[in-house]
Design an enzyme around this catalytic site. Structure first.
Site, short mmCIF file in Angstrom:
data_model
loop_
_atom_site.label_atom_id
_atom_site.label_comp_id
_atom_site.label_asym_id
_atom_site.label_seq_id
_atom_site.Cartn_x
_atom_site.Cartn_y
_atom_site.Cartn_z
N GLU A 90 0.81 -1.22 0.00
CA GLU A 90 0.00 0.00 0.00
C GLU A 90 0.84 1.27 0.00
O GLU A 90 0.50 2.25 -0.68
CB GLU A 90 -0.94 -0.02 1.20
CG GLU A 90 -2.10 -0.99 1.08
CD GLU A 90 -1.74 -2.42 1.40
OE1 GLU A 90 -2.58 -3.31 1.23
OE2 GLU A 90 -0.57 -2.64 1.85
N HIS A 157 -10.43 -6.42 9.25
CA HIS A 157 -11.21 -6.00 8.09
C HIS A 157 -12.43 -5.20 8.49
O HIS A 157 -13.43 -5.20 7.77
CB HIS A 157 -11.64 -7.23 7.27
CG HIS A 157 -10.53 -8.10 6.83
ND1 HIS A 157 -10.03 -9.10 7.61
CD2 HIS A 157 -9.79 -8.10 5.69
CE1 HIS A 157 -9.04 -9.71 6.97
NE2 HIS A 157 -8.88 -9.11 5.80
#
Length: 363
Positions: A90, A157
């Protein structure tokens, strides 16, 4: 997998369509890449796999002419120009997108889950947020973050990341709760010349439109439109109490309000902030001064949550109009659990909102 990628200095040609946004219903959102040939999309699995939530389904074929079935058969090298599959890094692909935008492009960076933006935190807060004040801006970039709780997504998540970023000057944050707002805010974010964090809530990706009350199942205009960043929406008018919230919590709040109104002779106003940075102070103070009682609710854990910012704003500027203390209902200060029974204990559920509304009404 052999992949050829070209970004810096690239000008797009060919079909120009943008990823559809699927929040409650499928919305063709092809206008932005048609309008701006310098716009590209980058993220993990967004091309070859159509995205973790199928938000980018079919875009490789539309944008780059890639037939993945043919690729698997022939194994030929391919080029991704407008929809770019990034590696699991990322920080790297966020920095790449920032650099491309500095060179004149526009970018939409999609994190597979909002949680994983933590790996790009330095790029977001030290670089994207500061480009303009360092004389490198404007920076036309959108960061899409699938946020919040969904069933059994547990600790890695399920994050609500707004409090991570809201205290960093230079970042805008929007949080749509309807398909209408999602499309309009995404367009506004792409056209903005500042970095915008676009929070989209996994828990309502697959909600059927016909299962929603009219207040949330808004028609989508065929014509081009934007939802202004920084403008809240009065989802439902009322006179006895106000609920101020955003994101997926809007759905729980409306459900709770309708239950309470059915069982009691009251009318409750619901405000969807839609935009967190900046947020609509005028709308907040108008509803507080109208009803005198306020419930602020959000899905994030209570300590440090963005709801505290709203409560502070109300106390500082509308305190004399309050008929009861401002109530803040948020998630528990615990990691998001996996078991459904524990999820219910953690979340600010509809049932908890109903209880909070009844307490405020009886104050």
């Amino acid at each position: 997998m052999r992949t050829v990628r070209t970004i810096t200095g690239w000008k797009a040609t060919g079909p120009k369509v943008f990823a559809r946004y699927c929040l409650n219903k499928e919305i063709p959102d092809e206008e932005e890449l048609t309008r701006d040939a310098d716009l590209f999309l980058i993220g993990e699995d967004i091309g070859i796999s159509d995205g973790a939530f199928k938000i980018t389904e079919g875009l490789s074929r539309k944008f780059d002419g890639l037939d993945w079935q043919k690729y698997w058969k022939d194994g030929e090298p391919f080029v991704q120009r407008r929809v770019i599959d990034a590696p699991l890094g990322e920080s790297g692909f966020t920095g790449l997108a920032i650099g491309a935008v500095i060179c004149g492009l526009r970018a939409v960076v999609e994190f597979q889950y909002a949680d994983f933006s933590a790996d790009a935190f330095k790029m977001l807060v030290n670089y994207a947020a500061t480009e303009t004040v360092r004389g490198m801006g404007p920076l036309s970039i959108v960061f899409r973050l699938p946020s919040g709780w969904a069933p059994s997504t547990s600790i890695y998540h399920s994050v609500n990341p707004e409090s991570w970023y809201a205290s960093t000057p230079g970042l805008k944050i929007v949080s749509p709760s309807t398909a209408f707002d999602a499309k309009g805010l995404l367009k506004a974010a792409i056209r903005d010349n500042n970095p915008v964090l676009f929070l989209e809530y996994k828990g309502i990706y697959r909600v059927r439109p016909d299962s929603l009350p009219d207040e949330l199942n808004l028609p989508i205009p065929d014509d081009d439109y934007v939802v202004p960043i920084g403008k809240a929406r009065v989802v439902k008018e009322g006179k006895d109490l106000s609920v101020i919230t955003y994101g997926s919590q809007v759905h729980r709040a409306l459900d709770a309000i309708l239950q309470v109104e059915k069982s009691h002779r009251v009318s409750i106003e619901l405000i969807d902030l839609r935009s967190l940075v900046p947020f609509d102070t005028e709308c907040i103070h108008t509803t507080v001064r109208k009803t005198g009682k306020v419930l602020v609710t959000c899905e994030a854990p209570r300590t440090g949550c963005f709801g505290n910012t709203i409560v502070t704003e109300i106390i500082q500027n509308s305190f004399d109009f309050l008929d009861a203390p401002v109530c803040l209902l948020a998630a528990a200060d615990t990691p998001v659990p996996f078991a459904p029974s524990l999820e219910a204990a953690h979340l600010p559920t509809t049932e908890k909102i109903v209880a909070a509304l009844l307490d405020l009404l009886g104050y």
